[in-house]
Write a protein that holds these residues in place. Sequence first.
Motif, PDB file in Angstrom:
ATOM      1  N   GLY A   1       0.824  -1.209   0.000  1.00 36.08           N
ATOM      2  CA  GLY A   1       0.000   0.000   0.000  1.00 36.08           C
ATOM      3  C   GLY A   1       0.852   1.251   0.000  1.00 36.08           C
ATOM      4  O   GLY A   1       0.440   2.279   0.522  1.00 36.08           O
TER       5      GLY A   1
ATOM      6  N   GLY B   1       1.996  11.666   9.643  1.00 33.53           N
ATOM      7  CA  GLY B   1       1.272  10.936   8.608  1.00 33.53           C
ATOM      8  C   GLY B   1      -0.213  11.251   8.685  1.00 33.53           C
ATOM      9  O   GLY B   1      -0.689  11.895   9.635  1.00 33.53           O
ATOM     10  N   ALA B   2      -0.930  10.779   7.666  1.00 36.81           N
ATOM     11  CA  ALA B   2      -2.387  10.952   7.674  1.00 36.81           C
ATOM     12  C   ALA B   2      -2.983  10.193   8.857  1.00 36.81           C
ATOM     13  O   ALA B   2      -4.008  10.595   9.416  1.00 36.81           O
ATOM     14  CB  ALA B   2      -2.973  10.434   6.363  1.00 36.81           C
ATOM     15  N   SER B   3      -2.324   9.120   9.270  1.00 38.73           N
ATOM     16  CA  SER B   3      -2.851   8.285  10.364  1.00 38.73           C
ATOM     17  C   SER B   3      -3.070   9.099  11.639  1.00 38.73           C
ATOM     18  O   SER B   3      -4.109   8.982  12.288  1.00 38.73           O
ATOM     19  CB  SER B   3      -1.890   7.141  10.679  1.00 38.73           C
ATOM     20  OG  SER B   3      -1.614   6.405   9.521  1.00 38.73           O
TER      21      SER B   3
ATOM     22  N   ILE C   1      -6.007  11.478  11.322  1.00 47.17           N
ATOM     23  CA  ILE C   1      -7.297  10.786  11.495  1.00 47.17           C
ATOM     24  C   ILE C   1      -7.573  10.597  12.988  1.00 47.17           C
ATOM     25  O   ILE C   1      -8.661  10.870  13.496  1.00 47.17           O
ATOM     26  CB  ILE C   1      -7.268   9.416  10.764  1.00 47.17           C
ATOM     27  CG1 ILE C   1      -7.177   9.619   9.246  1.00 47.17           C
ATOM     28  CG2 ILE C   1      -8.475   8.553  11.144  1.00 47.17           C
ATOM     29  CD1 ILE C   1      -6.798   8.368   8.460  1.00 47.17           C
TER      30      ILE C   1
ATOM     31  N   TYR D   1     -10.869   1.573   3.855  1.00 44.58           N
ATOM     32  CA  TYR D   1      -9.546   1.486   4.513  1.00 44.58           C
ATOM     33  C   TYR D   1      -9.755   1.209   6.004  1.00 44.58           C
ATOM     34  O   TYR D   1     -10.576   1.862   6.651  1.00 44.58           O
ATOM     35  CB  TYR D   1      -8.833   2.834   4.292  1.00 44.58           C
ATOM     36  CG  TYR D   1      -7.589   3.064   5.092  1.00 44.58           C
ATOM     37  CD1 TYR D   1      -6.447   2.318   4.871  1.00 44.58           C
ATOM     38  CD2 TYR D   1      -7.549   4.060   6.070  1.00 44.58           C
ATOM     39  CE1 TYR D   1      -5.290   2.544   5.605  1.00 44.58           C
ATOM     40  CE2 TYR D   1      -6.392   4.304   6.804  1.00 44.58           C
ATOM     41  CZ  TYR D   1      -5.264   3.532   6.565  1.00 44.58           C
ATOM     42  OH  TYR D   1      -4.131   3.773   7.293  1.00 44.58           O
TER      43      TYR D   1
ATOM     44  N   TYR E   1      -9.834   3.625  10.166  1.00 47.30           N
ATOM     45  CA  TYR E   1     -10.773   4.512  10.873  1.00 47.30           C
ATOM     46  C   TYR E   1     -11.492   3.811  12.030  1.00 47.30           C
ATOM     47  O   TYR E   1     -11.646   4.357  13.115  1.00 47.30           O
ATOM     48  CB  TYR E   1     -11.850   5.053   9.914  1.00 47.30           C
ATOM     49  CG  TYR E   1     -11.315   5.582   8.608  1.00 47.30           C
ATOM     50  CD1 TYR E   1     -10.577   6.766   8.578  1.00 47.30           C
ATOM     51  CD2 TYR E   1     -11.529   4.903   7.410  1.00 47.30           C
ATOM     52  CE1 TYR E   1     -10.073   7.245   7.374  1.00 47.30           C
ATOM     53  CE2 TYR E   1     -11.035   5.389   6.208  1.00 47.30           C
ATOM     54  CZ  TYR E   1     -10.316   6.550   6.192  1.00 47.30           C
ATOM     55  OH  TYR E   1      -9.816   7.033   5.018  1.00 47.30           O
TER      56      TYR E   1
ATOM     57  N   ASN F   1      -9.062   3.873  -1.088  1.00 46.12           N
ATOM     58  CA  ASN F   1      -8.358   2.626  -0.834  1.00 46.12           C
ATOM     59  C   ASN F   1      -9.431   1.740  -0.191  1.00 46.12           C
ATOM     60  O   ASN F   1      -9.929   2.132   0.865  1.00 46.12           O
ATOM     61  CB  ASN F   1      -7.204   2.882   0.146  1.00 46.12           C
ATOM     62  CG  ASN F   1      -6.546   1.607   0.618  1.00 46.12           C
ATOM     63  OD1 ASN F   1      -6.840   0.547   0.132  1.00 46.12           O
ATOM     64  ND2 ASN F   1      -5.650   1.738   1.593  1.00 46.12           N
TER      65      ASN F   1
ATOM     66  N   ASP G   1     -10.667  12.259   3.755  1.00 43.87           N
ATOM     67  CA  ASP G   1      -9.317  11.705   3.695  1.00 43.87           C
ATOM     68  C   ASP G   1      -8.877  11.733   2.233  1.00 43.87           C
ATOM     69  O   ASP G   1      -9.309  10.913   1.427  1.00 43.87           O
ATOM     70  CB  ASP G   1      -9.319  10.276   4.254  1.00 43.87           C
ATOM     71  CG  ASP G   1      -7.926   9.651   4.257  1.00 43.87           C
ATOM     72  OD1 ASP G   1      -7.001  10.229   3.640  1.00 43.87           O
ATOM     73  OD2 ASP G   1      -7.759   8.580   4.873  1.00 43.87           O
TER      74      ASP G   1
ATOM     75  N   ILE H   1      -5.673  11.603   0.995  1.00 42.76           N
ATOM     76  CA  ILE H   1      -4.250  11.251   0.916  1.00 42.76           C
ATOM     77  C   ILE H   1      -3.803  10.849  -0.498  1.00 42.76           C
ATOM     78  O   ILE H   1      -2.636  10.972  -0.840  1.00 42.76           O
ATOM     79  CB  ILE H   1      -3.910  10.143   1.962  1.00 42.76           C
ATOM     80  CG1 ILE H   1      -2.407   9.864   2.074  1.00 42.76           C
ATOM     81  CG2 ILE H   1      -4.640   8.844   1.674  1.00 42.76           C
ATOM     82  CD1 ILE H   1      -1.644  10.868   2.847  1.00 42.76           C
ATOM     83  N   TYR H   2      -4.752  10.400  -1.338  1.00 40.42           N
ATOM     84  CA  TYR H   2      -4.395  10.029  -2.723  1.00 40.42           C
ATOM     85  C   TYR H   2      -4.728  11.138  -3.727  1.00 40.42           C
ATOM     86  O   TYR H   2      -4.800  10.894  -4.929  1.00 40.42           O
ATOM     87  CB  TYR H   2      -5.116   8.741  -3.134  1.00 40.42           C
ATOM     88  CG  TYR H   2      -4.677   7.526  -2.347  1.00 40.42           C
ATOM     89  CD1 TYR H   2      -3.505   6.853  -2.668  1.00 40.42           C
ATOM     90  CD2 TYR H   2      -5.428   7.060  -1.273  1.00 40.42           C
ATOM     91  CE1 TYR H   2      -3.087   5.752  -1.943  1.00 40.42           C
ATOM     92  CE2 TYR H   2      -5.024   5.953  -0.532  1.00 40.42           C
ATOM     93  CZ  TYR H   2      -3.853   5.300  -0.874  1.00 40.42           C
ATOM     94  OH  TYR H   2      -3.441   4.208  -0.155  1.00 40.42           O
TER      95      TYR H   2
ATOM     96  N   SER I   1       2.802  10.936   2.103  1.00 43.16           N
ATOM     97  CA  SER I   1       3.128   9.504   2.004  1.00 43.16           C
ATOM     98  C   SER I   1       2.986   8.992   0.585  1.00 43.16           C
ATOM     99  O   SER I   1       3.861   8.292   0.073  1.00 43.16           O
ATOM    100  CB  SER I   1       2.223   8.689   2.924  1.00 43.16           C
ATOM    101  OG  SER I   1       2.477   9.025   4.262  1.00 43.16           O
ATOM    102  N   LYS I   2       1.876   9.337  -0.055  1.00 42.83           N
ATOM    103  CA  LYS I   2       1.610   8.772  -1.385  1.00 42.83           C
ATOM    104  C   LYS I   2       2.101   9.709  -2.489  1.00 42.83           C
ATOM    105  O   LYS I   2       2.681   9.260  -3.465  1.00 42.83           O
ATOM    106  CB  LYS I   2       0.108   8.508  -1.554  1.00 42.83           C
ATOM    107  CG  LYS I   2      -0.562   7.883  -0.332  1.00 42.83           C
ATOM    108  CD  LYS I   2      -0.189   6.438  -0.078  1.00 42.83           C
ATOM    109  CE  LYS I   2      -0.776   5.965   1.247  1.00 42.83           C
ATOM    110  NZ  LYS I   2      -0.672   4.561   1.514  1.00 42.83           N
TER     111      LYS I   2
ATOM    112  N   ARG J   1       6.750  10.048   7.701  1.00 41.85           N
ATOM    113  CA  ARG J   1       5.604  10.320   8.572  1.00 41.85           C
ATOM    114  C   ARG J   1       5.223  11.804   8.602  1.00 41.85           C
ATOM    115  O   ARG J   1       5.250  12.461   9.653  1.00 41.85           O
ATOM    116  CB  ARG J   1       5.844   9.815  10.026  1.00 41.85           C
ATOM    117  CG  ARG J   1       6.318   8.391  10.189  1.00 41.85           C
ATOM    118  CD  ARG J   1       5.454   7.362   9.457  1.00 41.85           C
ATOM    119  NE  ARG J   1       4.077   7.347   9.878  1.00 41.85           N
ATOM    120  CZ  ARG J   1       3.046   7.315   9.004  1.00 41.85           C
ATOM    121  NH1 ARG J   1       3.250   7.287   7.696  1.00 41.85           N
ATOM    122  NH2 ARG J   1       1.823   7.286   9.459  1.00 41.85           N
TER     123      ARG J   1
HETATM  124  C1  LIG Z   1      -7.006   5.990   2.750  1.00 40.53           C
HETATM  125  C2  LIG Z   1      -5.785   6.087   3.582  1.00 40.53           C
HETATM  126  N1  LIG Z   1      -5.730   6.988   4.568  1.00 40.53           N
HETATM  127  C3  LIG Z   1      -4.652   7.101   5.347  1.00 40.53           C
HETATM  128  C4  LIG Z   1      -3.539   6.291   5.176  1.00 40.53           C
HETATM  129  C5  LIG Z   1      -2.364   6.456   6.101  1.00 40.53           C
HETATM  130  O1  LIG Z   1      -1.422   7.315   5.551  1.00 40.53           O
HETATM  131  P1  LIG Z   1      -0.068   7.700   6.323  1.00 40.53           P
HETATM  132  O2  LIG Z   1       0.947   6.665   5.951  1.00 40.53           O
HETATM  133  O3  LIG Z   1       0.295   9.059   5.812  1.00 40.53           O
HETATM  134  O4  LIG Z   1      -0.346   7.691   7.775  1.00 40.53           O
HETATM  135  C6  LIG Z   1      -3.545   5.334   4.168  1.00 40.53           C
HETATM  136  C7  LIG Z   1      -2.399   4.442   3.988  1.00 40.53           C
HETATM  137  O5  LIG Z   1      -2.410   3.463   3.276  1.00 40.53           O
HETATM  138  C8  LIG Z   1      -4.692   5.223   3.339  1.00 40.53           C
HETATM  139  O6  LIG Z   1      -4.756   4.320   2.352  1.00 40.53           O
END
Ligand SMILES: Cc1ncc(COP(=O)(O)O)c(C=O)c1O
Length: 383
Positions: free
Chosen positions: A36, A97-99, A102, A123, A126, A172, A200, A202-203, A230-231, A239
Amino acid sequence: MENLINNRVKNIEISGIRKFSNMVANVEGMISFTIGQPDFPTPEHVKQAGIKAIENDFTSYTHNAGTIELRKAASDFMAHKYNLHYHPETEVIVTLGASEAIDIAFRTILTEGTEVLLPGPVYPGYEPVIRMMGAVPVHVDIRSHQFRFTLEAMKPFITEKTRCIVLPYPSNPTGVSLTEAELKEIADFVKGKDIFILADEIYSELTFGHEHTSIAGFLKEQTIVINGLSKSHSMTGWRIGFLFAQKSIAKHILKVHQYNVSCANSIAQKAAYEALTAGINDAEAMRKEYRARRDYVDQRLHAMGLDAVMPDGAFYFFVKIPEQISLNSFDFALALANQAKVAVIPGSAFSRFGEGYFRLSFACSMANLQEGLDRIEKYFISQ
Ligand SMILES: Cc1ncc(COP(=O)(O)O)c(C=O)c1O
């Protein structure tokens, strides 16, 4: 002592993606379509900015919300790319990171018993956070909506308790994006209600044939936008993520971020600044390559008679397991790994609404795609 562990934490399961990837990680000769994350290195000039940061002793805490230069760059990026306007001093937070974005968003807005609408499949990052808050994830089955989380699909599930709608797009695991008209319809309906949108995105830099539109353009007051590098810049290990929200919301989220992590890594922030300034269009070349791979995979899946929606972003296909295979998605993925030496992610890793499917990531070389798809084809012929 284990009996003393918080039940909400005890009940969380390890992500199905990790579980399956770990199982097949060390099998010799395996071609992996599980990944991923981008298969490109972080751009050289971005790496050099990180190295320079260390050499210049840029190794202390930064402002809790991130360096002001990086927040300005992130704000400019959103304005330039998506016509969204966030004040760098009060409406942008640099996260791990996006994590983490969230996590801190949910922890700020959710209370016990509130409901969060999510598409299914989705994904898996969440649901555990929602549950830890004592809130309730409500998955909306979007399989019969061509995997589009539209107003029509979600409307029957919106109740008095709905506090947040998660809109992850491009998605995703399906790669599906929402159109401007679909987003506007959701925004018009939600406007003025006590509901947040967690977008979200991120893509957002990895879209094919169209430019990304953010729902925040229609509903800034109620939207929390998640993005990151990240992507777009192949920087998963650095991160660096971003959270954008209007001031009255962001100031509360910042408190959770501050007591959680203090600030994002200072060195990574310097690299991120380089990525968002000199490297603002770095995703372009990767996007072209992903598009060529997507078209190739699409043509191969078609030729095999497999059913999958055409992804218009990200780097995944979500493929239906043909009816003649009478295995659930986990057993199918296991059989494919053992018999054909190709690893894919079982659809059930993306909620129960992913059952009957598998996710194929094309974040790998064309040569691997060719060989792996040959093996998948042979496997299906032999069944
Ligand atoms: C939809 C989605 N949101 C968030 C993330 C997490 O991203 P990050 O690695 O920046 O924390 C991912 C990672 O695969 C993702 O697919």
